[in-house]
Design a protein around this motif. Sequence first.
Motif, PDB file in Angstrom:
ATOM      1  N   HIS A 226       6.264  41.659  25.112  1.00  0.00           N
ATOM      2  CA  HIS A 226       7.027  40.830  24.484  1.00  0.00           C
ATOM      3  C   HIS A 226       6.734  39.407  24.137  1.00  0.00           C
ATOM      4  O   HIS A 226       7.045  38.647  23.364  1.00  0.00           O
ATOM      5  CB  HIS A 226       8.518  40.731  25.097  1.00  0.00           C
ATOM      6  N   TYR A 227       5.514  39.110  24.678  1.00  0.00           N
ATOM      7  CA  TYR A 227       4.947  37.811  24.427  1.00  0.00           C
ATOM      8  C   TYR A 227       3.851  38.139  23.230  1.00  0.00           C
ATOM      9  O   TYR A 227       3.335  36.995  22.960  1.00  0.00           O
ATOM     10  CB  TYR A 227       4.040  37.154  25.607  1.00  0.00           C
ATOM     11  N   TYR A 228       3.847  38.982  22.650  1.00  0.00           N
ATOM     12  CA  TYR A 228       2.780  39.115  21.537  1.00  0.00           C
ATOM     13  C   TYR A 228       3.144  39.594  20.207  1.00  0.00           C
ATOM     14  O   TYR A 228       4.537  40.470  20.268  1.00  0.00           O
ATOM     15  CB  TYR A 228       1.584  40.121  22.124  1.00  0.00           C
ATOM     16  N   THR A 229       2.668  39.713  19.300  1.00  0.00           N
ATOM     17  CA  THR A 229       3.018  40.077  17.889  1.00  0.00           C
ATOM     18  C   THR A 229       1.650  40.699  17.285  1.00  0.00           C
ATOM     19  O   THR A 229       0.537  40.155  17.285  1.00  0.00           O
ATOM     20  CB  THR A 229       3.744  39.242  17.109  1.00  0.00           C
ATOM     21  N   ILE A 230       1.817  41.643  16.351  1.00  0.00           N
ATOM     22  CA  ILE A 230       0.541  42.149  15.568  1.00  0.00           C
ATOM     23  C   ILE A 230       0.143  40.968  14.534  1.00  0.00           C
ATOM     24  O   ILE A 230       0.849  40.228  14.000  1.00  0.00           O
ATOM     25  CB  ILE A 230       1.263  43.059  14.800  1.00  0.00           C
ATOM     26  N   GLY A 231      -1.295  40.942  14.869  1.00  0.00           N
ATOM     27  CA  GLY A 231      -1.713  39.971  13.999  1.00  0.00           C
ATOM     28  C   GLY A 231      -2.126  38.494  14.915  1.00  0.00           C
ATOM     29  O   GLY A 231      -3.037  37.669  14.435  1.00  0.00           O
ATOM     30  N   GLN A 232      -1.615  38.496  16.183  1.00  0.00           N
ATOM     31  CA  GLN A 232      -1.958  37.472  17.065  1.00  0.00           C
ATOM     32  C   GLN A 232      -3.435  37.336  17.203  1.00  0.00           C
ATOM     33  O   GLN A 232      -4.012  38.248  17.623  1.00  0.00           O
ATOM     34  CB  GLN A 232      -0.794  37.506  18.214  1.00  0.00           C
ATOM     35  N   ARG A 233      -3.779  36.019  17.230  1.00  0.00           N
ATOM     36  CA  ARG A 233      -5.273  35.861  17.589  1.00  0.00           C
ATOM     37  C   ARG A 233      -5.252  35.184  18.908  1.00  0.00           C
ATOM     38  O   ARG A 233      -6.161  35.375  19.882  1.00  0.00           O
ATOM     39  CB  ARG A 233      -5.808  35.107  16.727  1.00  0.00           C
ATOM     40  N   VAL A 246      -4.254  41.063  17.851  1.00  0.00           N
ATOM     41  CA  VAL A 246      -3.520  42.109  18.298  1.00  0.00           C
ATOM     42  C   VAL A 246      -3.253  43.017  17.192  1.00  0.00           C
ATOM     43  O   VAL A 246      -2.821  42.900  15.972  1.00  0.00           O
ATOM     44  CB  VAL A 246      -2.208  41.587  18.740  1.00  0.00           C
ATOM     45  N   ILE A 247      -3.747  44.286  17.315  1.00  0.00           N
ATOM     46  CA  ILE A 247      -3.729  45.416  16.486  1.00  0.00           C
ATOM     47  C   ILE A 247      -2.725  46.490  16.578  1.00  0.00           C
ATOM     48  O   ILE A 247      -2.350  47.396  15.757  1.00  0.00           O
ATOM     49  CB  ILE A 247      -5.157  45.940  16.092  1.00  0.00           C
ATOM     50  N   GLY A 248      -2.157  46.551  18.032  1.00  0.00           N
ATOM     51  CA  GLY A 248      -1.264  47.448  18.417  1.00  0.00           C
ATOM     52  C   GLY A 248      -0.760  47.063  19.494  1.00  0.00           C
ATOM     53  O   GLY A 248      -1.097  46.425  20.619  1.00  0.00           O
TER      54      GLY A 248
END
Length: 338
Positions: A226-233, A246-248
Amino acid sequence: MESVFVALSGGADSGFAAFLLKQMGYHVTAVTFRLFDGEGACCSLEGIRRARRIADILSIRHLTLDIREEFRSYVIETFLREYEKGRTPNPCVLCNRYIKFSLFLKKAKALGADKIATGHYARVEKEKDKYLLKRGIDRKKDQSYFLYPIRREHLPFILFPLGTHLKEGVRSEFRKVFGEAPRESQDLCFVPKGDLRGFLARSLGDREGPIYLFDGRLLGYHRGIHYYTIGQRRGMGLSFPYPLYVIGISSEDNAIFLGPKEYLERTRVYAAEVNLLSAPQREVTGKIRYNQREEPCEYALERNLLSVRFERPVSGVAGGQSLVLYSGDVVIGGGTIL
C-alpha cells in the motif's frame, strides 16, 4: 426563482461560485459538508466558520450537512481497501461519485432545491435536447477529469458557475467581495497535514513482502504494497545500475515488481465502473491520470468493461486510477482502471 444549493467549503472557488449564482438571480442556499472529525484541508471546523462568514456577507442561508458516516463508508474505507489491494484510488472521483453528485443532490432536492452547484472548473451545457459535460475554459485548472462519474440523468440539475472563468480571475474577484482569499491546499481533505504514508501506516499497518526484478530476481523487501504505486521510482531503498520503477504490484503474493521505464508502457487499457455521458464519437482522446497529456485512442464497451486502445503507448497505467475519454471539450465518459 429557481432554488440552488451550492456546496460551500469556505474556499475561494466555492465562495465565488455562490456569489455568481446570486448575481445570476438564483435563490441560493449554501451547504457545507461535515465529512470527518478533526482538522483537514477542507470541511474542518475552520472551513465551516469561513463558509458561514461568506454566507453572511452574501445574505444567503447556510446549512451544515453531517455526512460523516457516508463519507467514511463510501470514500475513506473504499480508499483504504483499494490501497490494501495494491491499487491507487482517486478519492476526488470517489467523493464526486458517491457524495457530491449523488447524496448531496438527493438531499438537496428533498430540502426543496431545483439544482445543485459546486466550484468545479467545468461546464454543463445543453445542446439541442441533450446536456453535455465539458471542460472548463481554463485548461490549466479544468477539473472535468474528476467529474466523469456524474450520471447523465443528473446533468440537468447541476451548475458549474466557474466553468467560464479563469482561476486567476476568480481569486482576484473573491478578494474584492470577501477580502483575503484562504490558502489553497492540494492535500487530501481527510489526510492530516498531507502525510499519506503516515495515514496508510496508521490505518493498514506494515506488511512486509518481497521486491522482485522483472526477471524474477529477489532484490529486497518492502514494508507494505500500500506504500507503492505503478510508475513510482523513489522510496525503494535499493541501489541498482540503472533507474528502476514499480511496474507491477501483486496483492495475492504481497509482492512488488521493478523494471526499467519502458516496461510501464501500454497501448491497451481496461476499465470497470464505466459511466458514459455522451454518444460514441469518431475522434476521441483519453488520459489515465489527471496531469497526463491526452492521447488519441479508440474505445469499445465489452461486457460492461471499457476497452481502450491508444495510438501511442501510455506510461504508468495504475489500477484504481481513472481512464477518461474526450471528444474535443466534451467528456464522453470513463471508468476505473483495472
